[in-house]
Structures are given as structure tokens and as C-alpha cells.
Enzyme design. Structure first.
Site, short mmCIF file in Angstrom:
data_model
loop_
_atom_site.label_atom_id
_atom_site.label_comp_id
_atom_site.label_asym_id
_atom_site.label_seq_id
_atom_site.Cartn_x
_atom_site.Cartn_y
_atom_site.Cartn_z
N ASP A 12 -7.11 22.85 29.34
CA ASP A 12 -7.77 23.99 28.66
C ASP A 12 -7.94 23.87 27.66
O ASP A 12 -7.42 23.29 26.48
CB ASP A 12 -7.80 25.69 28.63
N SER A 13 -9.48 24.01 27.40
CA SER A 13 -9.85 24.02 25.55
C SER A 13 -9.14 24.31 24.63
O SER A 13 -9.47 24.19 23.49
CB SER A 13 -11.44 24.20 25.61
N GLY A 45 -17.82 25.02 25.31
CA GLY A 45 -18.42 26.11 25.73
C GLY A 45 -19.92 25.94 24.79
O GLY A 45 -21.23 25.96 25.14
N CYS A 75 -9.94 25.68 32.82
CA CYS A 75 -11.07 26.41 31.70
C CYS A 75 -11.96 26.18 32.59
O CYS A 75 -12.98 24.65 33.81
CB CYS A 75 -11.16 24.41 30.74
N ASN A 76 -12.92 27.09 32.29
CA ASN A 76 -14.69 27.12 33.35
C ASN A 76 -15.31 26.13 32.63
O ASN A 76 -16.69 25.62 33.94
CB ASN A 76 -15.11 28.37 33.32
N THR A 77 -15.87 25.66 31.74
CA THR A 77 -16.62 25.39 31.10
C THR A 77 -16.44 23.39 31.41
O THR A 77 -17.18 22.72 32.00
CB THR A 77 -16.53 24.94 29.37
N CYS A 186 -14.77 32.96 32.06
CA CYS A 186 -13.96 31.75 31.20
C CYS A 186 -12.54 32.28 30.58
O CYS A 186 -11.85 33.75 31.04
CB CYS A 186 -14.11 31.77 29.32
N THR A 187 -11.92 31.67 31.16
CA THR A 187 -10.28 31.74 31.33
C THR A 187 -9.85 32.41 30.03
O THR A 187 -8.56 32.74 29.74
CB THR A 187 -9.45 29.81 31.71
N HIS A 188 -10.44 32.73 28.90
CA HIS A 188 -9.73 33.12 28.14
C HIS A 188 -9.93 34.53 28.16
O HIS A 188 -9.05 34.87 27.44
CB HIS A 188 -10.10 32.79 26.62
#
Length: 257
Positions: A12-13, A45, A75-77, A186-188
């Protein structure tokens, strides 16, 4: 079949993908996991597609050196920007699983009101997301870009006045027409579910794509015949590009919450 003990790689970011890793640890408890968060370069993002692709491939190269047997882009982005290129490059070696907003279950709930999709600006601008929207064009879906929210969560601010003030500014204006569901793109964002519920102060369905992603991961492990057969609990190792004890401690803290 021999037990396949190589770890599953998660990327992930930043710390957001920990929300997906948590779900994987529950469902695939006997697997080993290695997680890489790129907090040094977060948020993704607000970057260009090419920047995100480059950062994603760098992260995958790091995980490949850890001898991973499967990859989850948590991570969606990064999924929106790079999943097609990643599969072209690596799918002959291992399964690659991405994540997308849980729009289908939100629509199927058939509740009255709008479905709000909270996500980074890039996720909402990408063609992958627009194609997803087209599949549900008969539903009332409102994309909600949330610039700056990832940064707050990266700082460990998942509850309290600052995060609630941010959410109030974003969500309160949308309450007038009714909110059927909030989809976390968003996974956050799963780490602020409690704060979202508090701000909306109503029975709103809050959905994220973690469970669906892990179910797909499990299917792929079985398909490739690489699932672990061991009975004991697997190990988890977390790495981060920021190279600071704070971010590693935050990652493990979020994993245990």
C-alpha cells in the site's frame, strides 16, 4: 500437496493496506505475510498515473526479494493506476489481486438515499472507477474526493476533533438528500469507520472492499495450488519506506485494533 510456506506480499502507499491485511490474517491465519507500506511517498492519490505506476513497481520489486508467492495490491489508487501493467509483468509467476470499492454490495442493499464513495482524487478520475460507475448507472452514486484524509490517518489521527471536523465538512452537506451507504474507496479509510458513524449520527451502512479482496486471494491461492497446509498461525513482517519506528509501531497497532 506439500505445504507452501512462502509469504503473501501486501503493498500500500502507507498504513492503509493494514486494513486488508487484518482481514487476511483472520481468514488465512496459517499463511505467512510480508507487508510493505510506502509512507515516505504517500499519498499516491495526488500523484500522476505514471508516478504511481513507477512507485508501485518499485514496491513490488522489494516484495519479490522477500520471495513472495502471491501479491495483494492493498491500495485503491495503485490498483486503478497499475494493476493491468502488473499482471502483464508478473501474473505468469504468481497471482496478483487488486482492490476496488465495494459498490456492488452497497447497491444490492437497495436502501433509500445516495451511495457516497469516499476516495482519493486519482481513484475517482481513473477509467477503472468510471467503468465501475457505468455498471451501476441506475443507482444514485456520489463520488466524494477526500484530499488530505490519507495524510491525517498516516499521522495516526483516526479519532478526535481534527478528523471529525474534516469529515463534518465533507459529509454533513450530503445528509440533506439522505445517505443509503458510504463506500470506502481507499484502504486507509476503514480505520475511521467509527468517526464516520459518529459524524453522520445515523444508521448508515459503511462498506469497504477488504473482505471481497481476501476472498479473491483465497480463490487464487487454491487455483495456483499454493495455499499453506500448515496448522500453526503464520508470521507477519511489516516494512515501510519511511524507515521510522513510529510508522512501524503505528502499523502493528492498527493491525491489532
Amino acid at each position: 500437496m506439500d505445504s507452501e510456506d512462502r509469504p503473501i506480499g501486501f503493498f500500500d502507499s502507507g498504513v492503509g493496506g493494514i486494513s486488508v491485511l487484518k482481514e487476511a490474517v483472520k481468514i488465512l491465519s496459517n499463511e505467512n505475510f510480508v507487508y510493505f507500506g510506502d509512507s515516505k511517498m504517500a499519498p499516491y492519490g495526488v500523484r500522476t498515473v505514471e508516478e504511481v505506476k513507477k512507485l508501485t513497481f518499485n514496491a513490488v520489486e522489494f516484495l519479490l526479494k522477500k520471495n513472495i508467492k502471491a501479491l495483494v495490491v492493498a491500495c485503491n489508487t495503485a490498483t486503478s493506476a497499475a494493476i493491468i501493467d502488473l499482471r502483464k509483468a508478473y501474473s505468469k509467476y504468481m497471482p496478483i489481486v487488486g482492490i476496488e470499492p465495494a459498490l456492488k454490495p452497497a447497491v444490492e442493499c437497495n436502501r433509500k438515499g445516495n451511495i457516497i464513495i469516499m476516495a482519493t482524487p486519482m481513484t475517482l478520475a481513473e477509467s477503472k472507477f468510471n467503468n465501475l460507475m457505468k455498471r451501476y448507472s441506475n443507482s444514485n452514486i456520489l463520488p466524494l474526493p477526500c484530499s488530505g484524509l490519507v495524510e491525517l490517518i498516516e499521522e495516526g489521527k483516526t479519532e478526535g476533533e481534527e478528523i471529525e471536523r474534516y469529515l463534518e465538512e465533507k459529509l454533513i452537506p450530503l445528509k440533506g438528500n439522505g445517505i443509503a451507504a458510504v463506500v470506502l474507496g481507499c484502504t486507509h479509510y476503514p480505520f475511521i469507520k467509527k468517526s464516520i458513524s459518529k459524524v453522520l449520527n445515523q444508521d448508515v451502512l459503511i462498506l469497504d472492499g477488504s473482505k471481497g479482496t481476501v476472498r479473491q486471494l483465497k480463490r487464487q491461492l487454491i487455483k495456483y495450488h499454493i495455499e499453506s497446509n500448515k496448522s500453526k498461525i503464520g508470521k507477519i513482517k511489516i516494512f515501510n519506506s519511511m524507515n521510522s519506528q513510529y510508522i512501524i509501531k503505528l502499523s502493528y497497532k492498527l493491525l491489532k485494533e
